[in-house]
Motif scaffolding. Structure first.
Motif, short mmCIF file in Angstrom:
data_model
loop_
_atom_site.label_atom_id
_atom_site.label_comp_id
_atom_site.label_asym_id
_atom_site.label_seq_id
_atom_site.Cartn_x
_atom_site.Cartn_y
_atom_site.Cartn_z
N ARG A 97 0.51 -1.38 0.04
CA ARG A 97 0.06 -0.42 0.00
C ARG A 97 0.76 0.88 0.15
O ARG A 97 0.72 2.30 -0.30
N HIS A 98 1.95 1.16 0.76
CA HIS A 98 3.65 2.07 0.61
C HIS A 98 3.88 2.27 -0.87
O HIS A 98 3.20 3.54 -1.37
N MET A 149 0.98 4.47 -2.96
CA MET A 149 0.76 5.73 -2.34
C MET A 149 2.11 7.06 -2.88
O MET A 149 1.87 7.61 -3.61
N GLU A 209 2.15 7.72 -6.73
CA GLU A 209 1.67 8.02 -7.01
C GLU A 209 1.21 9.71 -6.49
O GLU A 209 0.40 10.67 -6.80
N ASN A 243 2.09 10.26 -3.78
CA ASN A 243 1.83 10.99 -2.11
C ASN A 243 3.15 10.15 -1.58
O ASN A 243 3.55 9.38 -1.00
N PHE A 269 1.42 7.82 6.81
CA PHE A 269 0.32 7.18 6.12
C PHE A 269 -0.61 6.71 7.15
O PHE A 269 -0.10 5.71 7.83
N TYR A 275 -4.51 8.23 4.45
CA TYR A 275 -4.20 10.03 4.10
C TYR A 275 -3.07 10.35 4.42
O TYR A 275 -2.57 9.54 5.77
#
Length: 194
Positions: free
Chosen positions: A145-146, A149, A152, A154, A162, A180
């Motif tokens: 998931r990191h 992000m 993308e 982030n 996160f 977020y």
């Protein structure tokens, strides 16, 4: 004779410490935006940590998943979760899970989401070898998931992370909770109250 033995033991320990640091550099890569402490800011910490910080510094792995933390800037963690006061924050993941040392070189993993402290290694040498290896730190749903992000755009920094919404402690999970970017200390404080 005993003095010679103590000197020899110190020399062997220093060699092992430098071998661990060398291995760490090879596996971890250069620390992004490395900040090296001055001698006064690390005074009072165990010698093996002072040596590591002088050689490596504080900062993140290139991909931002693992952060080597300044223990003075993360000193809030131990009292926030009522952990043993001798524990020293050393590293964290982008999701706010921490790695800590005790003065004897024992290495622990602490998850604020699960409020679980686990012994990972019993020596500085083993701890550094373990933390630097991708197989240890990347075998995790949160790493995937990191990466998404990060790809993308982030990004987080030394004081952000996160955050899962809802957090695991509040009924969320690693696979489906929204993510977020939030303040690391504030997020951990929320988790400590859950």
């Amino acid at each position: 004779m005993e003095r010679f033995s103590n000197t020899t033991a110190i020399g062997v320990r220093m060699t092992l410490d430098y071998e661990a640091i060398s291995y760490f550099h090879q596996q971890f890569g250069n620390v992004a935006d490395a900040a090296r402490p001055d001698a006064n800011s690390t005074r009072g910490y165990p010698e093996f940590l002072q040596m590591f910080w002088q050689e490596v510094g504080f900062g993140s792995r290139k991909d931002g998943f693992v952060w080597l933390v300044n223990p003075q800037e993360s000193s809030w963690l131990v009292p926030m979760f009522d952990l043993d006061r001798s524990l020293i924050p050393f590293a964290r993941t982008s999701f706010g899970d921490f790695h800590l040392f005790d003065p004897g070189g024992h290495f622990f993993f602490f998850s604020p989401n699960h409020k679980a402290l686990m012994l990972i290694a019993e020596s500085f040498y083993t701890a550094i070898m373990t933390l630097s290896e991708a197989e240890y730190i990347e075998d995790d749903v949160l790493f995937a998931r990191h990466q998404k992000m990060w790809e993308e755009g982030n990004r987080i920094n030394a004081t952000t992370c996160f955050c899962l919404n809802p957090a695991i402690a509040l009924g969320g999970d690693e696979l489906t909770s929204e993510i977020y970017v939030g303040d690391l200390q504030t997020y951990c404080h929320l988790l400590s109250q859950a």
